[in-house]
Design a protein around this motif. Structure first.
Motif, PDB file in Angstrom:
ATOM      1  N   LYS A  41       0.839  -1.202   0.000  1.00 50.61           N
ATOM      2  CA  LYS A  41       0.000   0.000   0.000  1.00 50.61           C
ATOM      3  C   LYS A  41       0.875   1.254   0.000  1.00 50.61           C
ATOM      4  N   ALA A  44       2.458   1.951  -3.374  1.00 45.43           N
ATOM      5  CA  ALA A  44       1.526   2.596  -4.321  1.00 45.43           C
ATOM      6  C   ALA A  44       1.501   4.101  -4.067  1.00 45.43           C
ATOM      7  N   ARG A  48       2.653   7.251  -6.631  1.00 47.63           N
ATOM      8  CA  ARG A  48       1.830   8.431  -6.920  1.00 47.63           C
ATOM      9  C   ARG A  48       2.557   9.719  -6.569  1.00 47.63           C
ATOM     10  N   ASP A  64      -4.245   9.518  -8.486  1.00 46.05           N
ATOM     11  CA  ASP A  64      -5.268   8.471  -8.445  1.00 46.05           C
ATOM     12  C   ASP A  64      -5.199   7.591  -7.196  1.00 46.05           C
ATOM     13  N   GLY A  65      -5.189   8.235  -6.037  1.00 50.74           N
ATOM     14  CA  GLY A  65      -5.224   7.507  -4.783  1.00 50.74           C
ATOM     15  C   GLY A  65      -4.816   8.402  -3.635  1.00 50.74           C
ATOM     16  N   GLU A  79     -10.440  -3.524   2.023  1.00 50.06           N
ATOM     17  CA  GLU A  79      -9.465  -3.738   0.952  1.00 50.06           C
ATOM     18  C   GLU A  79      -8.836  -5.122   1.097  1.00 50.06           C
ATOM     19  N   ASP A  83      -6.820  -6.255  -4.019  1.00 45.08           N
ATOM     20  CA  ASP A  83      -7.115  -4.832  -4.244  1.00 45.08           C
ATOM     21  C   ASP A  83      -5.854  -3.980  -4.124  1.00 45.08           C
ATOM     22  N   VAL A  84      -5.063  -4.248  -3.102  1.00 43.15           N
ATOM     23  CA  VAL A  84      -3.865  -3.445  -2.854  1.00 43.15           C
ATOM     24  C   VAL A  84      -2.812  -3.714  -3.929  1.00 43.15           C
ATOM     25  N   GLU A  87      -3.928  -1.818  -6.931  1.00 47.10           N
ATOM     26  CA  GLU A  87      -3.662  -0.390  -6.751  1.00 47.10           C
ATOM     27  C   GLU A  87      -2.193  -0.082  -7.058  1.00 47.10           C
ATOM     28  N   ARG A  90      -1.594  -0.384 -10.829  1.00 45.73           N
ATOM     29  CA  ARG A  90      -2.134   0.784 -11.541  1.00 45.73           C
ATOM     30  C   ARG A  90      -1.200   1.982 -11.395  1.00 45.73           C
TER      31      ARG A  90
END
Length: 149
Positions: A41, A44, A48, A64-65, A79, A83-84, A87, A90
């Motif tokens: 997490k 990610a 960003r 985007d987060g 989550e 999902d993580v 993320e 992405r």
């Protein structure tokens, strides 16, 4: 080579959580709030922050987060590990797209860091993700050891 190494450590970090149950990924095995899923997490968030916000010049609200520093390790109850990971993937894909348009020696200003180049950002992210993959490897070893007992 920088892009290859960054992709390599991204994949290594993801590999440390593959096969963990939701409970195992969230288990705190050290005194800090560090968990295997929390490390992904946070990665990610780092993608960003450095690629979207600093390199791409996007305001934090347009990234985007979540853009919260220390809270970036926190994973909500709804989550999942998948999902993580998604993320993080992405964020990595968007980082690649932003970086593809920028010269390695192009510079940006980052409060607290000064002038940084794309080359510097790549090296920072390689170092950051390699360190966190190492942390997560140790957590994985501890988890795997409890499975055998």
């Amino acid at each position: 080579m920088l892009e290859y190494m960054l992709d390599h450590v991204r994949a290594e970090l993801i590999d440390t959580v593959h096969g963990l149950s939701e409970t195992e990924a969230r288990r705190r095995l050290v005194p800090s709030m560090t968990t295997s899923i929390g490390l992904v997490k946070h990665a990610a968030f780092a993608e960003r922050m450095w690629f979207q916000h600093v390199l791409g010049g996007l305001p934090e609200a347009e990234c985007d987060g979540a853009m919260a520093g220390e809270a970036s390790f926190e994973v909500s109850d709804d989550e999942t590990v998948a999902d993580v990971i998604a993320e993080f993937e992405r964020a990595g894909n968007r980082a690649r797209a932003i970086a593809a348009e920028i010269d390695l020696d192009a510079t940006r200003q980052r409060p607290g860091f000064g002038t940084v180049s794309l080359r510097w950002i790549y090296l920072l992210m390689i170092q950051e993700f390699a360190r966190h993959a190492g942390h997560s490897d140790i957590l994985r070893e501890q988890t795997d050891a409890t499975r055998r007992t």
